[in-house]
Design an enzyme around this catalytic site. Structure first.
Site, PDB file in Angstrom:
ATOM      1  N   LYS A  25       0.609  -1.337  -0.027  1.00  0.00           N
ATOM      2  CA  LYS A  25      -0.105   0.043  -0.045  1.00  0.00           C
ATOM      3  C   LYS A  25       0.970   1.296  -0.231  1.00  0.00           C
ATOM      4  O   LYS A  25       0.668   2.307  -0.718  1.00  0.00           O
ATOM      5  CB  LYS A  25      -1.060  -0.050   1.414  1.00  0.00           C
TER       6      LYS A  25
ATOM      7  N   GLN B 183      -5.018  -1.593   9.354  1.00  0.00           N
ATOM      8  CA  GLN B 183      -4.938  -3.047   8.676  1.00  0.00           C
ATOM      9  C   GLN B 183      -5.444  -4.089   9.551  1.00  0.00           C
ATOM     10  O   GLN B 183      -5.255  -4.222  10.795  1.00  0.00           O
ATOM     11  CB  GLN B 183      -3.427  -3.233   8.313  1.00  0.00           C
TER      12      GLN B 183
ATOM     13  N   ASP C 166     -11.365   2.394   3.360  1.00  0.00           N
ATOM     14  CA  ASP C 166     -11.740   1.011   3.162  1.00  0.00           C
ATOM     15  C   ASP C 166     -13.263   0.743   3.104  1.00  0.00           C
ATOM     16  O   ASP C 166     -13.623  -0.312   2.500  1.00  0.00           O
ATOM     17  CB  ASP C 166     -11.240   0.263   4.533  1.00  0.00           C
TER      18      ASP C 166
HETATM   19  N1  GUN Z   1      -7.078  -7.191   5.556  1.00  0.00           N
HETATM   20  C1  GUN Z   1      -7.009  -7.891   4.559  1.00  0.00           C
HETATM   21  N2  GUN Z   1      -7.762  -7.035   3.542  1.00  0.00           N
HETATM   22  C2  GUN Z   1      -7.942  -5.806   4.094  1.00  0.00           C
HETATM   23  C3  GUN Z   1      -8.386  -4.774   3.742  1.00  0.00           C
HETATM   24  O1  GUN Z   1      -8.761  -4.419   2.280  1.00  0.00           O
HETATM   25  N3  GUN Z   1      -8.120  -3.467   4.391  1.00  0.00           N
HETATM   26  C4  GUN Z   1      -7.754  -3.572   5.681  1.00  0.00           C
HETATM   27  N4  GUN Z   1      -7.792  -2.564   6.440  1.00  0.00           N
HETATM   28  N5  GUN Z   1      -7.383  -4.789   6.120  1.00  0.00           N
HETATM   29  C5  GUN Z   1      -7.279  -5.751   5.308  1.00  0.00           C
END
Ligand code: GUN
Length: 279
Positions: free
Chosen positions: A49, A93, A116
């Site tokens: 990211k 996350q 998200d």
């Molecule tokens: N963990 C697995 N996929 C995601 C996601 O798309 N966003 C976040 N914040 N955590 C994750």
């Protein structure tokens, strides 16, 4: 033989568009990424990211907190980020360590910074079909389906998995494009028969080799959201690729399918967050 859907190429296009918009308009866009504990997979995702932010000209602010972080400390950090004008998007996350209540943490993120689209307010907007933020993985899947030239309207779509992150919002996005949608899960009776109805099959189960050739219709579009490790510790999806691929028209590889799209859509949402906050 199926055509591979190149998630890397489609995601690069999305990221280039985000970068071009930011450059053209001289925008200052920032994303805060919060990671708690030492989960190796989460570390890889967070690094990816951050790399995508660099590509797009978005500033990333990483907050790597120790495993023993208390709920209060995490909520206080979210409050600080909510009030920081340099931070347009906040991503915590998941999964969080067990002693932290992820629902409570997500609820604390300002809906305008919830890139998200996990906050109940944004989930509700997705349900209504009036949304600013698209849920990243399902939105990425829609882009991949569109890249094949497939018209979703009127198609039989089957989603395997009912998580809040993927399965449920995925079904909504397909429905908004007038698909006939079925959501399958662990209690579904005769899963193979239901899946065989699908013109578009999206698997988000999290089990290697879960989708076998007898579960897919000839000529279907197959999207594999799974991100698993096989017996040799190699990254793989939910779909038994070698036997399914010859039978279908389009299929996503793992890696290089849905994964890069999730991150590209996150970049798009972060730019959208900036726009919302500049109104
Ligand atoms: N963990 C697995 N996929 C995601 C996601 O798309 N966003 C976040 N914040 N955590 C994750």
């Amino acid at each position: 033989m199926a055509k591979l859907i190149d998630g890397k190429a489609v995601s690069q296009k999305v990221k280039e568009e985000v970068r071009a918009e930011i450059e053209r308009e001289g925008l200052k866009v920032g994303l805060a990424v919060v990671i708690v504990g030492n989960d190796q997979a989460s570390r890889v995702y967070v690094n990816n990211k951050k790399k995508a932010c660099e590509v797009c000209g978005i500033r990333s602010f990483e907050y790597a907190l120790p495993e023993e972080t208390t709920e209060k400390e995490l909520l206080d950090l979210v409050d600080t980020l909510n009030n920081d004008p340099e931070v347009n998007g906040i991503l915590v996350q998941l999964p969080l360590p067990k002693h932290l209540d992820s629902e409570k943490v997500i609820a604390r993120i300002s809906p305008e910074k919830d890139v998200d689209a996990f906050h109940a307010e944004n989930v509700g907007k997705i349900m209504i079909g009036n949304y600013a933020f698209l849920p990243c993985t399902p939105a990425g899947v829609m882009e991949l389906i569109h890249s094949t030239g497939t018209d979703v309207s009127g198609k039989e779509c089957v989603v395997i998995g009912r998580s809040n992150i993927v399965g449920k919002p995925m079904a909504m996005l397909l429905l908004h494009e007038n698909a006939t949608v079925t959501i399958c899960h662990s209690r579904t009776k005769d899963l193979a028969a239901v899946c065989r109805r699908a013109d578009i099959l999206v698997s988000a189960v999290g089990k290697a080799d879960f989708v076998t050739a007898d579960m897919v219709k000839e000529g279907a579009v197959v999207i594999d959201v799974g991100m698993n490790r096989n017996a040799e510790n190699k990254l793989c999806g939910d779909v038994k690729f070698d036997e399914v691929e010859p039978k279908v028209s389009y299929i996503t590889p793992v890696p290089g399918g849905v994964g890069p799209m999730t991150i590209a859509m996150l970049m798009k949402n972060t730019l959208m967050a900036k726009r919302i906050q500049s109104r």
